[in-house]
Structures are given as structure tokens and as C-alpha cells.
Write an enzyme that holds these catalytic residues in place. Sequence first.
Site, short mmCIF file in Angstrom:
data_model
loop_
_atom_site.label_atom_id
_atom_site.label_comp_id
_atom_site.label_asym_id
_atom_site.label_seq_id
_atom_site.Cartn_x
_atom_site.Cartn_y
_atom_site.Cartn_z
CG HIS A 7 -0.29 0.19 2.53
ND1 HIS A 7 0.08 -0.87 3.31
CD2 HIS A 7 0.09 1.30 3.21
CE1 HIS A 7 0.65 -0.43 4.42
NE2 HIS A 7 0.68 0.88 4.37
CD GLU A 56 -1.83 3.48 5.99
OE1 GLU A 56 -1.67 4.09 7.06
OE2 GLU A 56 -1.01 2.66 5.55
CD GLU A 118 1.74 10.06 -14.76
OE1 GLU A 118 2.14 10.10 -15.94
OE2 GLU A 118 2.46 9.69 -13.81
#
Length: 123
Positions: A7, A56, A118
Site C-alpha cells: 500500500h 491508505e 497521474e
Amino acid sequence: MQAQFAHYNYNVIDLNRSIRFYEEALGLKEVRRKEASDGSFILVYLGDGVTGFQLELTWLRDWEKDHYNLGDNEIHLAFRVDDMEAAHKKHEEMGCICYENPKMGIYFISDPDGYWLEIVPVR
């Protein structure tokens, strides 16, 4: 030894606003949540339902500032989308596009805390 991505963390000011943004803008859903027994933090993990990678979001109770210092904001997450035109239209309607590079065929959106994301087409 082999490492695998698990994560990535972003600290956020308004957890519910951020969860709504990521669901609307990118289709991410809450996978799990961890709350400190003393209420000092809440961690919410968002997933795309396809890969195992998670974002997260961390909310800190005792954070006293109204934003996080993101420096030059050169650090970002990238998301591949299967329909670039539809994604761009949605993000344009949301007003979250912050930078476009038509020559490269990419653009960036900004989340409620100013983190850049992005957007790239599947190639």
C-alpha cells in the site's frame, strides 16, 4: 527475498471527503479500516477491486494544521484508465484536473488535500 507492493499512504484532513473523492474520481472502494482505541487515528484502505495494491488514507486527530506540506508535489500515484476520454470528461466535470500534457497523452488530478494523481491510458 522478494518484496511486493502492499500500500501507499496519504495523510488527509477530512477523511470522509477524501473517501468520497477517491470513489467518485477513480472508483476506489474502502477495503478495510483500523481505528485507534484512543481515537487518535483512523486508517482507511482503498482498493481498485482488480489489483492487490491499496491506498491508505490516514486521519490524525491531533493534527492542528489545515493542510499537509507537500513540498514540490513531485511525488504522485499513477492510475491507468481503460477509457481516457470518459475519465477526462468526469475529472473535468469534477474540476480536479490540475495539469495536462497532451503531447504525452496524460494528465493529473488533485485530491482534496492537494496530492496529485497521474492519469494514463492503458497502452
